[in-house]
Scaffold this motif. Structure first.
Motif, PDB file in Angstrom:
ATOM      1  N   GLY A 150       0.806  -1.217   0.000  1.00 14.33           N
ATOM      2  CA  GLY A 150       0.000   0.000   0.000  1.00 14.33           C
ATOM      3  C   GLY A 150       0.838   1.264   0.000  1.00 14.33           C
ATOM      4  N   ASP A 151       2.127   1.142   0.298  1.00 10.91           N
ATOM      5  CA  ASP A 151       3.023   2.299   0.210  1.00 10.91           C
ATOM      6  C   ASP A 151       3.519   2.463  -1.229  1.00 10.91           C
ATOM      7  OD1 ASP A 151       2.778   2.477   2.957  1.00 10.91           O
ATOM      8  OD2 ASP A 151       4.724   1.544   3.367  1.00 10.91           O
ATOM      9  N   VAL A 152       4.312   3.513  -1.395  1.00  9.57           N
ATOM     10  CA  VAL A 152       4.959   3.741  -2.687  1.00  9.57           C
ATOM     11  C   VAL A 152       6.466   3.836  -2.474  1.00  9.57           C
ATOM     12  CG1 VAL A 152       5.321   5.471  -4.504  1.00  9.57           C
ATOM     13  CG2 VAL A 152       3.009   4.845  -3.823  1.00  9.57           C
ATOM     14  N   LEU A 153       7.199   3.085  -3.274  1.00  8.77           N
ATOM     15  CA  LEU A 153       8.652   3.172  -3.225  1.00  8.77           C
ATOM     16  C   LEU A 153       9.122   4.170  -4.282  1.00  8.77           C
ATOM     17  CD1 LEU A 153      10.981   1.596  -1.666  1.00  8.77           C
ATOM     18  CD2 LEU A 153      11.482   0.638  -3.923  1.00  8.77           C
ATOM     19  N   CYS A 154       9.996   5.091  -3.851  1.00  6.63           N
ATOM     20  CA  CYS A 154      10.550   6.102  -4.754  1.00  6.63           C
ATOM     21  C   CYS A 154      11.986   5.716  -5.102  1.00  6.63           C
ATOM     22  CB  CYS A 154      10.600   7.471  -4.085  1.00  6.63           C
ATOM     23  SG  CYS A 154       9.148   7.910  -3.126  1.00  6.63           S
ATOM     24  N   VAL A 155      12.320   5.845  -6.361  1.00  2.00           N
ATOM     25  CA  VAL A 155      13.689   5.582  -6.803  1.00  2.00           C
ATOM     26  C   VAL A 155      14.139   6.742  -7.676  1.00  2.00           C
ATOM     27  CG1 VAL A 155      15.234   4.012  -8.016  1.00  2.00           C
ATOM     28  CG2 VAL A 155      13.263   3.096  -6.773  1.00  2.00           C
ATOM     29  N   ARG A 156      15.064   7.526  -7.151  1.00  3.41           N
ATOM     30  CA  ARG A 156      15.599   8.651  -7.918  1.00  3.41           C
ATOM     31  C   ARG A 156      16.911   8.202  -8.556  1.00  3.41           C
ATOM     32  NH1 ARG A 156      17.722  14.215  -5.073  1.00  3.41           N
ATOM     33  NH2 ARG A 156      18.931  14.966  -6.871  1.00  3.41           N
ATOM     34  N   ILE A 157      16.995   8.369  -9.853  1.00  4.52           N
ATOM     35  CA  ILE A 157      18.173   7.888 -10.576  1.00  4.52           C
ATOM     36  C   ILE A 157      19.195   9.011 -10.667  1.00  4.52           C
ATOM     37  CG2 ILE A 157      19.006   6.848 -12.713  1.00  4.52           C
ATOM     38  CD1 ILE A 157      16.092   5.880 -13.175  1.00  4.52           C
ATOM     39  N   HIS A 158      20.350   8.763 -10.036  1.00  2.00           N
ATOM     40  CA  HIS A 158      21.416   9.770 -10.036  1.00  2.00           C
ATOM     41  C   HIS A 158      22.297   9.644 -11.273  1.00  2.00           C
ATOM     42  CE1 HIS A 158      21.495  11.252  -5.615  1.00  2.00           C
ATOM     43  NE2 HIS A 158      20.278  10.871  -5.958  1.00  2.00           N
ATOM     44  N   SER A 159      22.810   8.451 -11.504  1.00  2.00           N
ATOM     45  CA  SER A 159      23.757   8.300 -12.620  1.00  2.00           C
ATOM     46  C   SER A 159      23.836   6.844 -13.055  1.00  2.00           C
ATOM     47  CB  SER A 159      25.144   8.782 -12.195  1.00  2.00           C
ATOM     48  OG  SER A 159      25.658   7.950 -11.171  1.00  2.00           O
ATOM     49  N   ILE A 160      24.237   6.680 -14.313  1.00  2.00           N
ATOM     50  CA  ILE A 160      24.450   5.346 -14.904  1.00  2.00           C
ATOM     51  C   ILE A 160      25.731   5.431 -15.711  1.00  2.00           C
ATOM     52  CG2 ILE A 160      23.535   3.624 -16.505  1.00  2.00           C
ATOM     53  CD1 ILE A 160      20.713   4.837 -15.944  1.00  2.00           C
ATOM     54  N   LYS A 161      26.749   4.680 -15.287  1.00  2.00           N
ATOM     55  CA  LYS A 161      28.038   4.736 -15.980  1.00  2.00           C
ATOM     56  C   LYS A 161      28.384   3.365 -16.538  1.00  2.00           C
ATOM     57  CE  LYS A 161      29.571   8.379 -12.870  1.00  2.00           C
ATOM     58  NZ  LYS A 161      29.390   9.461 -13.869  1.00  2.00           N
ATOM     59  N   PRO A 162      28.915   3.324 -17.755  1.00  2.00           N
ATOM     60  CA  PRO A 162      29.297   2.020 -18.312  1.00  2.00           C
ATOM     61  C   PRO A 162      30.439   1.405 -17.501  1.00  2.00           C
ATOM     62  CG  PRO A 162      29.991   3.820 -19.768  1.00  2.00           C
ATOM     63  CD  PRO A 162      29.195   4.441 -18.666  1.00  2.00           C
ATOM     64  N   ARG A 163      30.471   0.105 -17.462  1.00  2.00           N
ATOM     65  CA  ARG A 163      31.393  -0.622 -16.602  1.00  2.00           C
ATOM     66  C   ARG A 163      31.913  -1.820 -17.374  1.00  2.00           C
ATOM     67  NH1 ARG A 163      30.855  -4.808 -12.840  1.00  2.00           N
ATOM     68  NH2 ARG A 163      28.679  -5.106 -13.425  1.00  2.00           N
ATOM     69  N   GLY A 164      33.190  -2.090 -17.262  1.00  2.00           N
ATOM     70  CA  GLY A 164      33.733  -3.305 -17.853  1.00  2.00           C
ATOM     71  C   GLY A 164      34.575  -3.035 -19.079  1.00  2.00           C
ATOM     72  N   PRO A 165      35.194  -4.088 -19.583  1.00  2.00           N
ATOM     73  CA  PRO A 165      36.123  -3.952 -20.712  1.00  2.00           C
ATOM     74  C   PRO A 165      35.402  -3.636 -22.007  1.00  2.00           C
ATOM     75  CG  PRO A 165      35.825  -6.262 -20.133  1.00  2.00           C
ATOM     76  CD  PRO A 165      35.078  -5.474 -19.111  1.00  2.00           C
ATOM     77  N   GLN A 166      36.029  -2.774 -22.821  1.00  2.00           N
ATOM     78  CA  GLN A 166      35.456  -2.401 -24.114  1.00  2.00           C
ATOM     79  C   GLN A 166      35.668  -3.512 -25.132  1.00  2.00           C
ATOM     80  OE1 GLN A 166      33.560  -0.036 -24.812  1.00  2.00           O
ATOM     81  NE2 GLN A 166      33.868   1.579 -23.275  1.00  2.00           N
ATOM     82  N   PRO A 167      34.799  -3.670 -26.132  1.00  2.00           N
ATOM     83  CA  PRO A 167      33.540  -2.961 -26.296  1.00  2.00           C
ATOM     84  C   PRO A 167      32.482  -3.467 -25.313  1.00  2.00           C
ATOM     85  CG  PRO A 167      33.818  -4.536 -28.072  1.00  2.00           C
ATOM     86  CD  PRO A 167      35.042  -4.633 -27.239  1.00  2.00           C
ATOM     87  N   VAL A 168      32.043  -2.604 -24.470  1.00  2.00           N
ATOM     88  CA  VAL A 168      31.117  -2.998 -23.404  1.00  2.00           C
ATOM     89  C   VAL A 168      29.675  -3.115 -23.905  1.00  2.00           C
ATOM     90  CG1 VAL A 168      30.684  -0.627 -22.647  1.00  2.00           C
ATOM     91  CG2 VAL A 168      30.465  -2.503 -21.015  1.00  2.00           C
ATOM     92  N   GLY A 169      29.386  -2.494 -25.030  1.00  2.00           N
ATOM     93  CA  GLY A 169      28.011  -2.528 -25.528  1.00  2.00           C
ATOM     94  C   GLY A 169      27.735  -3.728 -26.420  1.00  2.00           C
ATOM     95  N   THR A 170      26.545  -4.293 -26.283  1.00  2.00           N
ATOM     96  CA  THR A 170      26.161  -5.448 -27.093  1.00  2.00           C
ATOM     97  C   THR A 170      24.761  -5.253 -27.640  1.00  2.00           C
ATOM     98  OG1 THR A 170      27.413  -6.877 -25.597  1.00  2.00           O
ATOM     99  CG2 THR A 170      25.856  -7.964 -27.084  1.00  2.00           C
ATOM    100  N   THR A 171      24.613  -5.482 -28.937  1.00  2.00           N
ATOM    101  CA  THR A 171      23.267  -5.638 -29.476  1.00  2.00           C
ATOM    102  C   THR A 171      23.278  -6.874 -30.349  1.00  2.00           C
ATOM    103  OG1 THR A 171      21.396  -4.558 -30.548  1.00  2.00           O
ATOM    104  CG2 THR A 171      23.563  -4.158 -31.510  1.00  2.00           C
ATOM    105  N   ALA A 172      22.103  -7.372 -30.709  1.00  2.00           N
ATOM    106  CA  ALA A 172      22.060  -8.659 -31.405  1.00  2.00           C
ATOM    107  C   ALA A 172      20.682  -8.920 -31.988  1.00  2.00           C
ATOM    108  CB  ALA A 172      22.408  -9.785 -30.437  1.00  2.00           C
ATOM    109  N   LEU A 173      20.663  -9.734 -33.029  1.00  2.00           N
ATOM    110  CA  LEU A 173      19.412 -10.351 -33.481  1.00  2.00           C
ATOM    111  C   LEU A 173      19.331 -11.739 -32.864  1.00  2.00           C
ATOM    112  CD1 LEU A 173      19.038  -9.498 -37.275  1.00  2.00           C
ATOM    113  CD2 LEU A 173      18.502  -8.124 -35.247  1.00  2.00           C
ATOM    114  N   ILE A 174      18.264 -11.987 -32.168  1.00  2.00           N
ATOM    115  CA  ILE A 174      18.053 -13.256 -31.485  1.00  2.00           C
ATOM    116  C   ILE A 174      16.844 -13.936 -32.096  1.00  2.00           C
ATOM    117  CG2 ILE A 174      17.418 -14.245 -29.262  1.00  2.00           C
ATOM    118  CD1 ILE A 174      19.124 -12.105 -27.954  1.00  2.00           C
TER     119      ILE A 174
END
Lengths: 329, 329, 329, 329
Positions: D96-120
């Motif tokens: 019955g309560d509400v949880l609030c989530v304020r997003i401060h930052s999102i930084k990429p992490r890990g070895p490059q190339p860190v991004g992945t896209t694909a056809l599945i």
């Protein structure tokens, strides 16, 4: 240089961006307005590629809702809704061509309050309808008349909405069908996509000799989805320039403005409208040198979607990509 | 007494169940077949309520697919598909009436193998289509020609399917629209509902003076959904009797046979077709003395659903209730 | 020979059609009923392939609606609806196997009137719901209590409906999910398909060690679609026999009875449920020697569709083919 | 004053906008990641309203796709996809309560190339899928690895996409269900709505004691609809601040940023997602003094729609209204 000089219409159109004659399509000249997009009506005007048309459109209710006390159910009679100017015959247009319509301006016309919105029984995005049939009681009929000028729309004593006009219903005739102007489809029609405003160029696949352009149903503004089914409906003086592209095969309406290109799909359910729009955009990107898979990946990461209506017999979605990416491939 | 004598058509029709003249609507008399349901064509026949029409229908491909080696993509040209007999003008019919069509018989016509089924690119229930737009490669085009007699359909050396013919496309003209005969809607059209066969009586809401009856697209048999989009398509000699009911307000096609009454809805997504059909049936039950809530409860426990097509521009569902419950309320 | 001796369960099941022990799953033994299909509950019973379970199911409202004056909105509390017997651990079952459930009998249980149907706010096929969100006022809450015996259901003073019982909710645990028993999906669950009655054998893909069989929600009868959302809900004594097939890869529930085989799909929109069901049936026909294209053609001409529910979080459709055609290919 | 000081979270949250402790939720501390949103896992962290969490999220494929030569079909195993950090128990949170989530930052992490896209295979918006089941051959599997920094994403030699990160999957536990992190629903989950990025505050209805916050699946950027089903998937270091609002009844996730408020709906078909979102927004506007009908009219003229995903088990839409209109009513 203004961007239009480099538009597809300017580069590929028969008129090469040159303006032709200007035609006044007044209420008088139009005479009887039309309620279907089809080939069975006589053209009210014959024009040539490059010509400009200044059309006096009526509002979607043909002006019969004059006060907040009027009852839509008593004044509106299906299928005689959404009156259209046209058909305008464009010389030289043949099946397989593309008709270009560049929107110059849309100005409100008629006595104030010129704007009308309303709740209409069994019509709208958050109520049971003739298609999404429900047993619930309908909402009450309610009419709001709104003052509309180019400075803004008086929505309420405290809220003034910006004047962001566009053409709600615009397109060409199907080949042998004559379909209600309430419906959007591959020939255009009642798309209610807010991007179809001044500064936009629309491209329609031609299905019938002379194309038979129709237009009407201008909106002073509208939110995405046209939620209750009725935008701020206005009578207007709308100015468009028409051109013709030979030998460009497209299947659904397309739009270009300064920033982006957009493919437009109309279908139910709504995901099918999105699928149509995005697939057409994938195919369009081939014109810019993209392989199909690359286009699919690019749109996954950078495509934008705008919801036109979610209330008409088919729903409409525009899928777009920024022009910034097109010159880079 | 045969049940038809107690049908709604016999009890309420202008002709009171009496047969009038018989009209032969041969291929010659039909001349040009039609690809839209609309008011813009000249009637090929004028009949009176009670009259019987013996129509020579063409198959949905107008006979151009003659062998299993033919390529549909080369021979078929949108929108010139699904040719229809008609329009047949029914004297006295006016907007707001109901047109009754009692189906007497459907016989295969033409040289064997008269039956045709096929896989057509981007058409069908288990493939991407123009509406449910996909990037997948289409299935190959495949044609099957099948021998069809009233004794059965030779589907394969080992499988003979029963001859269970019905009229795939049947209905009346919209008021001002002219819509592709590929589409089903509130006026009937391409419903592909297997119940629309000999022994059934169809009821259509009239929208245009003289009703303008169209029919065509007979199927020797078909599964629920017409899955690949093409049933066993045949040219036929189809015999129907027509009548007229004044003062019966209905919004969608209805069907009656010996066992049940059925309301028919066509829409996308498929649940909307079911909603339309069931809501119309709820309303129909008022004629039999049911309160709306009781009708809703009864259909919840005893309603039957039949899927017509799930491949056309709109999908079709028939919702039925056994007549056994109607006399009991 | 009864047909079951030649069923897939009898031919391929570990128990080879032999009956094992009989287990009484009484209310006492069950103790707490469950509201999710999942792997996180402790089994109430461990059985072996071939064993028979006699389960005391509760009705979908867990018996709290006792009179026509009860208010569902006061007595029902989401998500604690549709209580299920189980989980029943089946020894030897592993991910990739198929669990077979042969339904022997379903008998009404408890004090009369044992049957309950109701209108529940924002739930049902012809009203706005939590998913198909509307602004219309909901229908009133209405409860009907109905006398149910194996001789029939007293729907009204004049209408007695036949007792045609089936299990509304039946299936196995997902691998790591625990999903509301209100939902149907690839593991079975709340399919509300009237064919799931005595004489039917169900096949479910196993996803979790020991399968974890759940069942409940028996209906004394139900129309196609379960239109208002509530069938004639009963507490029951239900007898099923369980078996296990190793090495049969299926993705969705399947059903076999004397006359036909059926693949069952659950999804929204409804056409996706039909697509799933028909595609699974196309694939199943490979077991009977049909090429994919031949199966697609056969189902186009002879497939049958039955609508389960059109009211749950996913809608359910069974697609069937007569066994008559399977031996002929 | 920054806008957040006047946010709903700051005004109504238990912590009144004050920051509490900062918790590092490293890969080590998380240990096993989760593939369901549910109440059956042990919390990895207990925090208090106002606390900040710095979470090391894994990419949606848990990092197993390392090169463009990897085959998703060999490396990915349903249902072990879309790994989530959490659950994070928030002290004091109750149903019955509400949880609030304020997003401060999102930084990429890990070895490059860190991004992945694909056809599945059988996944994506323009292909047949497990739900929209087709017989067409699937597209080929294709993987793209992309360099991602906060300066941009190298999509191709010529195209650099802006770094516009957001959290693809975020939400709280259902009460008794444990549902795949691939699915979005009323508790949040895999919404893939690009607005869920730095500067946004999310509001979720709490269903389970201590709320059980989950998050993961960060995207470096994504187009509307996440068309092929795979955005630019990255491992990230994501910083959020959590708070709790007592006594605010909401049914679906909501979002607030500097410019607008947004209600988020997830459903199929897509129009149902839009209906949910817009109806929730109509109801939210009551908090700002709007009558329901006025809210319906205002959203008709000024509502904005953003498409999240059109590829997940449910589709997601955010419906928004500018804050400019809220203070004016």
């Amino acid at each position: 240089m203004v961007w239009e000089e480099n538009s597809i219409m300017a580069r590929r159109g028969v008129a090469r961006g040159e303006a032709g004659l200007t035609h006044e399509l007044t209420e008088d000249r139009q005479g009887v307005y039309h309620y279907v997009y089809g080939p069975y009506a006589e053209p009210v005007l014959r024009i040539r590629p490059g010509d400009i048309v200044v059309a006096e459109t009526r509002d979607a209710f043909e002006g019969v809702i004059k006060t907040a006390d009027d009852k839509p159910s008593e004044l509106l009679h299906m299928p005689f809704l959404n009156p259209q100017c046209g058909p305008i015959a464009v010389e030289g247009a043949e099946k397989g061509d593309v008709l270009c319509v560049r929107i110059h301006s849309i100005k409100p016309r008629g006595p104030q309050p010129v704007g009308t919105t309303a709740l209409i029984s069994e019509f709208g995005g958050l109520v049971g309808t003739m298609q999404t049939a429900m047993l619930n009681q309908p909402l009450p009929e309610i009419v709001r008349k709104l003052e509309v000028t180019e400075d803004g729309i008086r929505f309420s004593p405290r809220i003034t909405l910006p004047y962001e006009p566009f053409i709600g219903t615009l397109g060409v005739s199907p080949e042998i069908e004559a379909v209600s102007s309430l419906q959007p489809d591959y020939w255009g029609g009642n798309m209610d996509l807010p991007d179809v405003g001044p500064g936009a160029i629309l491209y329609f696949p031609v299905h019938h000799k002379d194309a038979y352009l129709y237009l009407g149903d201008c909106h002073a503004t509208q939110g995405d989805g046209e939620l209750c089914g009725v935008a701020v409906e206005i009578a207007s003086t709308t100015t468009v320039q028409v051109d013709l592209i030979k030998g460009w095969q497209i299947h659904w309406p397309r739009l270009e403005n300064e920033r982006m290109i957009t493919a437009i799909g109309s279908a139910r359910p709504l995901e099918d409208a999105a699928r149509i729009a995005y697939r057409e955009l994938v195919r369009w990107l081939a014109d810019f040198g993209f392989e199909e898979i690359d286009a699919y990946f690019l749109l996954t990461q950078a495509g934008k979607v705008r919801l036109g209506n979610m209330v008409d017999p088919k729903y409409t979605i525009g899928a777009s990509i920024s022009k910034a990416y097109l010159s880079q491939n």
